[in-house]
Scaffold this active site. Sequence first.
Site, mmCIF file in Angstrom:
data_model
loop_
_atom_site.group_PDB
_atom_site.id
_atom_site.type_symbol
_atom_site.label_atom_id
_atom_site.label_comp_id
_atom_site.label_asym_id
_atom_site.label_seq_id
_atom_site.Cartn_x
_atom_site.Cartn_y
_atom_site.Cartn_z
ATOM 1 N N LYS A 117 -7.312 -5.141 -41.289
ATOM 2 C CA LYS A 117 -8.077 -4.121 -42.014
ATOM 3 C C LYS A 117 -8.113 -2.878 -41.136
ATOM 4 C CE LYS A 117 -12.868 -2.971 -43.146
ATOM 5 N NZ LYS A 117 -14.269 -3.422 -42.985
ATOM 6 N N THR A 118 -7.619 -1.769 -41.665
ATOM 7 C CA THR A 118 -7.528 -0.560 -40.861
ATOM 8 C C THR A 118 -7.872 0.664 -41.690
ATOM 9 O OG1 THR A 118 -6.118 0.556 -39.236
ATOM 10 C CG2 THR A 118 -5.087 -0.059 -41.321
#
Length: 269
Positions: free
Chosen positions: A177-178
Amino acid sequence: MDGLQIRLKRIFRKNTGRTLVVAIDHGMALGPMAGIRNIRETVERLDSTGLVDAWLLTKGILRYGFEPAGTPGIILRISGGATIAGPELTREGLTATLEEALAAGADAVAVSAFIGSPYEHETLVNLAAAAGRCRRWNVPLLGVVGLGKTNEDKKKDPKFIALATRVAAEHGADLVKTYYTEENFDQVVAGCPVPVLIAGGPKCDTDGDTLKMVYGAVQGGARGIVMGRNVWQSPHPRALLAAVHGIIHRGLSLREACELLEEKARKNE
């Protein structure tokens, strides 16, 4: 299929290979925020749409505040231990074991790594240690890229985000998750060997801005979104959820998604 693949199928839809995850883990550091003060109500309101593929939450909420209408995937956050009242929000440690997560019925676990922060080393070591335990039991690990206040300006820097995303994968994350970068996000995805999901925050100014972000990320190769305040702090959370779902799983254009949002918001759906 092995256990890892079976669990991933509970998070990603088979027909699209993408996922729409709603995050409600913010309270572990920020307390009872608007939109998740009554956590049971939030879960019931959004899960009843049947559009949420999985939820990201903490062990306390999973045990005492999570009563979904259906059977969505569960991603349990197992890192934390810092709040906005403390001296350093990036000083996270592991706050649950993999055994706790499995006993609670989680399909995957999530651990933060704060790249470029004073606690980069400690959080990356925690991520790598969790990856080793997850590999033993075939449990997917979501690596959550964090930057900390000192790196806020780097959220839009594709080179820095590409570094952070790749580093999370290198330390054993099965998913990352970025942050979404408007420029060269496809290069961020190309440099990461595991599926990339974008963080839904920080809060966008309008629901239209949220849809623009989601559409851009999907076009850039993201496999989905993990969204929190942009949905449950929206004036029309269910309508926005439907529009985001349309982009991720139905291939709607940005214009079509905005029209769907307006239609459902007008009908108060």
